[in-house]
Design an enzyme around this catalytic site. Structure first.
Site, mmCIF file in Angstrom:
data_model
loop_
_atom_site.group_PDB
_atom_site.id
_atom_site.type_symbol
_atom_site.label_atom_id
_atom_site.label_comp_id
_atom_site.label_asym_id
_atom_site.label_seq_id
_atom_site.Cartn_x
_atom_site.Cartn_y
_atom_site.Cartn_z
ATOM 1 N N HIS A 83 10.593 -6.217 -23.320
ATOM 2 C CA HIS A 83 10.043 -5.786 -24.603
ATOM 3 C C HIS A 83 8.839 -6.658 -24.934
ATOM 4 O O HIS A 83 8.939 -7.886 -24.965
ATOM 5 C CB HIS A 83 11.096 -5.924 -25.709
ATOM 6 N N GLU A 93 8.587 -8.826 -32.127
ATOM 7 C CA GLU A 93 9.691 -9.344 -31.324
ATOM 8 C C GLU A 93 10.215 -10.577 -32.040
ATOM 9 O O GLU A 93 9.437 -11.349 -32.644
ATOM 10 C CB GLU A 93 9.236 -9.693 -29.912
ATOM 11 N N ASP A 151 4.693 -3.437 -34.017
ATOM 12 C CA ASP A 151 5.986 -3.854 -33.476
ATOM 13 C C ASP A 151 6.070 -5.374 -33.531
ATOM 14 O O ASP A 151 5.053 -6.074 -33.439
ATOM 15 C CB ASP A 151 6.149 -3.386 -32.027
ATOM 16 N N GLU A 198 19.889 -14.791 -25.214
ATOM 17 C CA GLU A 198 19.888 -13.327 -25.283
ATOM 18 C C GLU A 198 18.486 -12.798 -25.585
ATOM 19 O O GLU A 198 18.050 -11.799 -25.015
ATOM 20 C CB GLU A 198 20.858 -12.842 -26.366
ATOM 21 N N HIS A 216 12.972 -10.410 -24.140
ATOM 22 C CA HIS A 216 11.526 -10.527 -24.312
ATOM 23 C C HIS A 216 10.828 -11.267 -23.178
ATOM 24 O O HIS A 216 9.621 -11.087 -22.984
ATOM 25 C CB HIS A 216 11.205 -11.246 -25.627
ATOM 26 N N ASP A 241 4.681 -2.180 -26.623
ATOM 27 C CA ASP A 241 5.537 -1.242 -27.353
ATOM 28 C C ASP A 241 4.755 -0.520 -28.448
ATOM 29 O O ASP A 241 5.007 0.655 -28.734
ATOM 30 C CB ASP A 241 6.734 -1.982 -27.965
#
Length: 229
Positions: free
Chosen positions: A150, A9, A7, A52, A57, A155
């Site tokens: 996140h 970010e 994963d 945002e 995160h 994740d």
């Protein structure tokens, strides 16, 4: 078979708009079982973190400022994943960012054939149902209570559990199960055989039994055989 559940970010949705990777997390599977080996790296995106993205995160400019840039960790990352199949939730998103970063530092791109998309797997298996990671954790009873923000490694760990459920459990090719038991939201299989209703008759002859008694008698009253008789 080696697989890497992965994963990333990012600062936004499109690398073509200048957005960058800020975190990579990965979990190694061998024959569909976690090995305990992981890869985790925060990355300085060399740009400001949009509000945002920070809200999603929890990673801000101050935290990322002293982290390595992608070009300094790229080879270690590629060495970790090697030629393993990459298990990614919404693979096209992560792959486009990884390849944009790799292209920018002049390293070989990752072929899309190396990625398996768990969103596509979930939609095929459960058509019409939500296919987000949170929704799949709820479906399979995977504890995602720690997922307030996140995070790439968390994740990846959650996705590894979801992926193993999507392919049929931790031992999808093990077909010797005799009974099935229900434990909460998951189904587990047991391979322990049930006891025989009637014990098998002894195949020892009378002469063999007498010889055995004579032998154990020589061992004395303290022997295990004497205690069992």
């Amino acid at each position: 078979m080696r697989e890497i559940v992965l994963d990333t970010e990012t600062t936004g949705f499109e690398p073509s708009e200048g957005h960058r990777i800020v975190e990579i997390g990965a979990v190694e599977l061998l024959n569909h079982m976690p090995t305990g080996r992981t890869y985790h790296q925060y990355i300085n995106p060399e740009r400001a973190m949009p509000k945002e993205a920070f809200e999603v995160h929890g990673l801000g400019d101050d935290f990322l400022r002293d982290k390595p840039v992608f070009r300094s960790v790229a080879r270690d990352f590629l060495a970790f994943i090697g030629d393993a199949q990459l298990i990614i939730h919404n693979a096209s998103f992560d792959m486009k960012f990884l390849n944009a970063e790799l292209q920018a530092v002049g390293l070989p791109l990752l072929p899309m054939t190396q990625a398996t998309d768990t969103v596509a797997m979930a939609r095929k298996k459960f058509p019409g149902s939500p296919a987000s990671l949170d929704a799949l954790c709820r479906r399979f009873g995977v504890d995602n209570s720690g997922r307030e923000k996140h995070g790439a490694l968390l994740d990846s760990e959650l996705l590894a559990e979801v992926y193993l459920e999507l392919i049929g459990g931790r031992q999808p090719d093990f077909a010797l199960a005799a009974t099935t038991t229900q434990t909460g939201p998951r189904t587990t299989q047991s391979t322990r055989a049930a006891p025989r209703p009637t014990p098998l008759p002894s195949r020892l002859t009378d002469a063999e039994l007498e010889a055995h008694k004579a032998f154990t008698a020589k061992l004395g009253e303290a022997s295990i055989w004497a205690k069992r008789q």
